[in-house]
Design an enzyme around this catalytic site. Structure first.
Site, PDB file in Angstrom:
ATOM      1  N   LYS A  76       0.845  -1.204   0.000  1.00 17.04           N
ATOM      2  CA  LYS A  76       0.000   0.000   0.000  1.00 17.04           C
ATOM      3  C   LYS A  76       0.878   1.251   0.000  1.00 17.04           C
ATOM      4  O   LYS A  76       1.874   1.309   0.732  1.00 17.04           O
ATOM      5  CB  LYS A  76      -0.896  -0.023   1.247  1.00 17.04           C
ATOM      6  CG  LYS A  76      -1.901   1.118   1.326  1.00 17.04           C
ATOM      7  CD  LYS A  76      -2.802   0.960   2.554  1.00 17.04           C
ATOM      8  CE  LYS A  76      -3.826   2.059   2.694  1.00 17.04           C
ATOM      9  NZ  LYS A  76      -4.692   1.886   3.878  1.00 17.04           N
ATOM     10  N   SER A 151      -9.812   1.806   3.199  1.00 14.58           N
ATOM     11  CA  SER A 151      -8.980   2.580   2.307  1.00 14.58           C
ATOM     12  C   SER A 151      -7.977   1.748   1.499  1.00 14.58           C
ATOM     13  O   SER A 151      -7.462   2.220   0.491  1.00 14.58           O
ATOM     14  CB  SER A 151      -8.207   3.612   3.126  1.00 14.58           C
ATOM     15  OG  SER A 151      -7.304   2.978   4.015  1.00 14.58           O
ATOM     16  N   SER A 175      -9.872  -0.721   7.303  1.00 12.38           N
ATOM     17  CA  SER A 175      -9.365  -0.593   5.934  1.00 12.38           C
ATOM     18  C   SER A 175      -8.676  -1.820   5.356  1.00 12.38           C
ATOM     19  O   SER A 175      -8.330  -1.810   4.171  1.00 12.38           O
ATOM     20  CB  SER A 175      -8.404   0.578   5.839  1.00 12.38           C
ATOM     21  OG  SER A 175      -9.139   1.765   5.787  1.00 12.38           O
TER      22      SER A 175
HETATM   23  N1  GLN Z   1     -12.955   3.757   6.687  1.00 16.99           N
HETATM   24  C1  GLN Z   1     -12.308   4.156   7.905  1.00 16.99           C
HETATM   25  C2  GLN Z   1     -11.975   5.617   7.847  1.00 16.99           C
HETATM   26  O1  GLN Z   1     -12.224   6.217   6.851  1.00 16.99           O
HETATM   27  C3  GLN Z   1     -11.132   3.303   8.136  1.00 16.99           C
HETATM   28  C4  GLN Z   1      -9.873   3.826   7.562  1.00 16.99           C
HETATM   29  C5  GLN Z   1      -8.735   2.940   7.813  1.00 16.99           C
HETATM   30  O2  GLN Z   1      -8.870   1.873   8.436  1.00 16.99           O
HETATM   31  N2  GLN Z   1      -7.565   3.387   7.390  1.00 16.99           N
HETATM   32  O3  GLN Z   1     -11.485   6.167   8.794  1.00 16.99           O
END
Ligand code: GLN
Length: 475
Positions: A76, A151, A175
């Site tokens: 990532k 994400s 995410s």
């Molecule tokens: N969807 C969550 C957020 O937007 C999780 C993000 C993540 O785990 N990096 O904060």
């Protein structure tokens, strides 16, 4: 899709001259090219991956290879790889080159993994759909009009579409698990502190974790085994010893006590997902597992608590991007203040700005007690709920996401609706416990459905054992 079942069988094929590592890397590079429209990768390192393939194949033949020799890995784009770009899918860091490699990257390279590229994600890992990327959205391989989740959407797609063997993602509130569920692959969020975050661009430091996406539990376990452990460069990494997980994956039926929480199977959950999860629970019962009801009474506060605390931490972590020290600097400013303001206004996307503003607000003098301090207290209650539950059971079973992958654009104009995508995942980050997504079914439209398993802190072994049992015997 791949000509081998898992990484161990791939290594055997290479050892016995039945698979050339160079061919294998070329196979992935071709697939990446054919699937360019999915937009899973921000950068592909074709030449280097091929060079590594040749070198590592020689090492394998001479028996001097590392534990992950020839594993093709995608990373990532929030994790540093020395001399490679780390953009966090943000215009703020579009031209930034890493000065050193993240500990996880170094550990995997030391065991002869081959890094094929860096994957697209939501900007600074903020999002649930991968629509917030300066590199454009990532598409779900099952239906190109739908999101892959976020994400770490690019990392999930890279595994789901056969564009690498294993990928790394980060999980601050879901995410890894949510995109794994949307793309039908395995995704693991380890215990907070199990894996070093040195070299990870911080979003919310008391939540961020790094973990793998894989097509099977065996590959996931091999990668975690190498990644896990204490790191003197990260004071939040735990000195807890890492058990041998690879040779202990087999679980006898009924040996772990399972728990289900009605808070996770109620309102808002898609009926198809509910049915799929309940079917797995029923099968596990019939195979001899004891399933008990547990309670997570503070579950209804998880989303609010998560968004207060993570935005507060994000507003502080992202203060460093000021146009002076890192990344983008606006050309159009005549004073220092204006330079800060326009660099940040032009460099960050709208979701990142929303979170910086929200985080600054909850930390401000007049509101700190009402929001930030209160959320810290609620976080403790949420953790206590899990501590209580894990006195009775070893593993908690839950859905990963309330819906299957949604349409691109469907939720992007309504941030609150988007935040609810994380309704079943943020609790694990608030409590610091490990969580695993397992693909269990497809819905009537052929879209993947995921189930989530939780274990107590540092009990990745039981989580993976249960996951392996389900992979082999149930789904
Ligand atoms: N969807 C969550 C957020 O937007 C999780 C993000 C993540 O785990 N990096 O904060």
């Amino acid at each position: 899709m791949l000509p081998y079942k898992n990484f161990s069988s791939k290594l055997q094929l290479v050892k016995h001259g039945k698979l050339s590592l160079l061919d294998n890397v070329n196979f992935f590079l071709n697939r990446i090219e054919e699937n360019k429209h999915l937009n899973a990768y921000n950068f592909v390192f074709g030449c280097e991956a091929k060079e590594q393939a040749v070198k590592i194949e020689e090492k394998i033949k001479s028996g001097s290879h590392g534990k992950l020799a020839g594993l093709v890995l995608a990373v990532k784009d929030v994790l540093s790889i020395k001399d490679k770009p780390t953009t966090c899918s943000s215009n703020m860091l579009r031209d930034f080159t890493s000065l050193y490699s993240a500990t996880v990257v170094k550990k995997l390279l030391d065991e002869d993994a081959i890094i094929i590229g860096k994957t697209n994600c939501d900007e600074f890992a903020m999002g649930s759909s991968n629509e917030n990327s300066a590199f454009g959205p990532v598409l779900n391989p099952y239906d190109n009009e739908r999101v892959p989740g976020g994400s770490s959407g690019g990392s999930a797609v890279a595994v789901a579409a056969g564009l690498c063997d294993v990928s790394l993602g980060t999980d601050t509130g879901g995410s890894i698990r949510q995109p794994a569920a949307f793309c039908g692959v395995f995704g693991l969020k380890p215990t907070y502190g199990r894996v070093s975050r040195y070299g990870l661009t911080a979003f919310a430091s008391s939540f961020d974790t790094i973990g793998p996406f894989a097509n099977n539990i065996e590959d996931m376990t091999q990668v975690l085994q190498v990644m896990a452990g204490h790191d003197t460069n990260d004071s939040t990494s735990s000195p807890m010893p890492v058990p041998d997980m690879i040779n202990n994956l087999v679980l006898n039926a009924g040996k772990l006590r399972l728990g289900i929480a009605k808070e996770y199977l109620g309102e808002g959950l898609s009926p198809e997902i509910k049915k799929a999860v309940e079917e797995i629970i029923a099968k596990l019962k019939s195979l001899g597992f004891q399933v008990e009801e547990i309670h997570l009474p503070h579950n209804e506060y998880t989303i609010a608590t998560y968004y207060i605390l993570t935005t507060a931490e994000a507003s502080s972590n992202l203060a460093r991007y000021d146009g002076a020290r890192y990344g983008y600097r606006s050309e159009n400013s005549s004073s220092l203040m204006e330079m800060y303001r326009s660099s940040r206004s032009e460099g960050f996307g709208s979701e990142v700005k929303r979170r910086i503003m929200l985080g600054t607000y909850v930390l401000s003098a007049g509101y700190y007690d009402a929001y930030y301090r209160k959320a810290q207290k609620v976080r403790r209650f949420i953790k206590n709920d899990f501590d209580e539950a894990f006195k009775k059971v070893d593993i908690i079973l839950a859905p990963t996401s309330p819906t299957v992958a949604f349409k691109i654009g469907e939720k992007s104009s309504d941030p609150l609706e988007m935040y609810l995508s994380d309704i079943y995942t943020t609790s694990a980050n608030l409590a610091g416990i490990p969580g695993l997504n397992i693909p269990i079914a497809k819905n009537s439209a052929g879209l993947p459905i995921g189930m989530q398993l939780f274990a107590k802190q540092f009990d990745e072994l039981n989580l993976l054992k249960m996951g392996y049992y389900i992979q082999e015997n149930v789904s």
